[in-house]
Design a protein around this motif. Structure first.
Motif, mmCIF file in Angstrom:
data_model
loop_
_atom_site.group_PDB
_atom_site.id
_atom_site.type_symbol
_atom_site.label_atom_id
_atom_site.label_comp_id
_atom_site.label_asym_id
_atom_site.label_seq_id
_atom_site.Cartn_x
_atom_site.Cartn_y
_atom_site.Cartn_z
ATOM 1 N N MET A 1 35.419 -3.942 -63.162
ATOM 2 C CA MET A 1 34.892 -3.302 -64.355
ATOM 3 C C MET A 1 35.096 -4.103 -65.644
ATOM 4 O O MET A 1 34.403 -3.867 -66.623
ATOM 5 N N ALA A 2 36.045 -5.032 -65.635
ATOM 6 C CA ALA A 2 36.339 -5.736 -66.882
ATOM 7 C C ALA A 2 36.641 -7.211 -66.649
ATOM 8 O O ALA A 2 37.335 -7.835 -67.447
ATOM 9 N N GLY A 3 36.107 -7.774 -65.579
ATOM 10 C CA GLY A 3 36.391 -9.168 -65.245
ATOM 11 C C GLY A 3 35.963 -10.158 -66.302
ATOM 12 O O GLY A 3 36.519 -11.256 -66.381
ATOM 13 N N ASP A 4 35.014 -9.784 -67.138
ATOM 14 C CA ASP A 4 34.566 -10.693 -68.198
ATOM 15 C C ASP A 4 34.975 -10.194 -69.585
ATOM 16 O O ASP A 4 34.493 -10.691 -70.601
ATOM 17 N N ALA A 5 35.881 -9.232 -69.626
ATOM 18 C CA ALA A 5 36.333 -8.677 -70.909
ATOM 19 C C ALA A 5 37.270 -9.662 -71.613
ATOM 20 O O ALA A 5 37.895 -10.504 -70.971
ATOM 21 N N PRO A 6 37.362 -9.536 -72.939
ATOM 22 C CA PRO A 6 38.273 -10.427 -73.665
ATOM 23 C C PRO A 6 39.721 -10.210 -73.201
ATOM 24 O O PRO A 6 40.131 -9.091 -72.917
ATOM 25 N N ASP A 7 40.467 -11.302 -73.115
ATOM 26 C CA ASP A 7 41.878 -11.293 -72.727
ATOM 27 C C ASP A 7 42.122 -10.802 -71.292
ATOM 28 O O ASP A 7 43.222 -10.373 -70.961
ATOM 29 N N PHE A 8 41.088 -10.892 -70.449
ATOM 30 C CA PHE A 8 41.257 -10.448 -69.062
ATOM 31 C C PHE A 8 42.375 -11.214 -68.369
ATOM 32 O O PHE A 8 43.210 -10.621 -67.682
ATOM 33 N N GLU A 9 42.401 -12.528 -68.518
ATOM 34 C CA GLU A 9 43.419 -13.348 -67.836
ATOM 35 C C GLU A 9 44.822 -12.964 -68.291
ATOM 36 O O GLU A 9 45.728 -12.822 -67.475
ATOM 37 N N GLU A 10 44.997 -12.807 -69.596
ATOM 38 C CA GLU A 10 46.319 -12.435 -70.113
ATOM 39 C C GLU A 10 46.701 -11.027 -69.657
ATOM 40 O O GLU A 10 47.857 -10.764 -69.345
ATOM 41 N N ALA A 11 45.728 -10.131 -69.625
ATOM 42 C CA ALA A 11 45.994 -8.771 -69.152
ATOM 43 C C ALA A 11 46.398 -8.797 -67.679
ATOM 44 O O ALA A 11 47.307 -8.057 -67.267
ATOM 45 N N SER A 12 45.770 -9.654 -66.898
ATOM 46 C CA SER A 12 46.127 -9.789 -65.480
ATOM 47 C C SER A 12 47.565 -10.282 -65.338
ATOM 48 O O SER A 12 48.319 -9.790 -64.504
ATOM 49 N N ARG A 13 47.924 -11.253 -66.165
ATOM 50 C CA ARG A 13 49.302 -11.763 -66.118
ATOM 51 C C ARG A 13 50.303 -10.659 -66.463
ATOM 52 O O ARG A 13 51.343 -10.514 -65.817
ATOM 53 N N ALA A 14 49.994 -9.886 -67.483
ATOM 54 C CA ALA A 14 50.879 -8.787 -67.871
ATOM 55 C C ALA A 14 50.971 -7.743 -66.758
ATOM 56 O O ALA A 14 52.059 -7.218 -66.482
ATOM 57 N N LEU A 15 49.853 -7.462 -66.123
ATOM 58 C CA LEU A 15 49.831 -6.497 -65.022
ATOM 59 C C LEU A 15 50.767 -6.939 -63.910
ATOM 60 O O LEU A 15 51.628 -6.175 -63.460
ATOM 61 N N PHE A 16 50.630 -8.174 -63.454
ATOM 62 C CA PHE A 16 51.436 -8.650 -62.333
ATOM 63 C C PHE A 16 52.880 -8.946 -62.730
ATOM 64 O O PHE A 16 53.763 -8.971 -61.871
ATOM 65 N N ALA A 17 53.134 -9.123 -64.028
ATOM 66 C CA ALA A 17 54.506 -9.305 -64.500
ATOM 67 C C ALA A 17 55.219 -7.958 -64.663
ATOM 68 O O ALA A 17 56.419 -7.917 -64.911
ATOM 69 N N GLY A 18 54.460 -6.873 -64.532
ATOM 70 C CA GLY A 18 55.040 -5.542 -64.692
ATOM 71 C C GLY A 18 55.274 -5.165 -66.143
ATOM 72 O O GLY A 18 56.041 -4.250 -66.431
#
Length: 150
Positions: free
Chosen positions: A104-121
């Motif tokens: 749903m948001a793979g091309d949203a701004p800051d997606f990569e950083e949000a992914s890092r935060a998600l997996f970092a807990g």
């Protein structure tokens, strides 16, 4: 009758997601087939035979345990499931949130950083990074992560 959200849309689309995985799912709109009649004889116990590859020292240890290798392996698996249940559930929630996020948001701004935060807990950082995203998408990601989606 069309839902108000779809009115005026040139090609209305409906996306369905499996809450357990956060991945897109399919709707089977066919009529359900009647359940098969019960069969006679001994009921199936749900036991599945599969191959296990171990080193000789592992087989030696298993052979020395009471109840045989299968019983010992079942006990070990049950024990691991109990002690690791919280970590497993957290991992599944994170993967479900990520699966939905990608779709749903793979091309949203800051997606990569949000992914890092998600997996970092780091939930607070994740929430801050996805704040500019559509509210419904933010909410669903956080619900999947928190285990509130059911």
């Amino acid at each position: 009758m069309a839902c108000g959200a779809f009115q005026g849309a040139p090609h209305p689309a409906l996306r369905v997601f499996e809450l357990a995985t956060g991945r897109p799912g399919d709707l089977d709109l066919r009529e359900a087939e009647p359940a098969p009649a019960p069969r006679r004889g001994r009921p199936r116990l749900g036991v599945a035979a599969r191959e296990v590859t171990l080193l000789p020292r592992h087989w030696d240890w298993l052979a020395a345990q009471p109840g045989g290798a299968s019983a010992v392996l079942r006990r070990l698996v049950d024990q691991a499931r109990k002690t690791g249940a919280d970590g497993d559930a957290r991992r599944r929630r994170t993967e479900a949130a990520y699966g939905f996020m990608v779709e749903m948001a793979g091309d949203a701004p800051d997606f990569e950083e949000a992914s890092r935060a998600l997996f970092a807990g780091d939930r607070d950082r994740l929430a801050a990074l996805i704040a500019p995203w559509p509210t419904d998408i933010q909410g669903q990601i956080l619900e999947l992560l928190d285990g509130e989606a059911a």
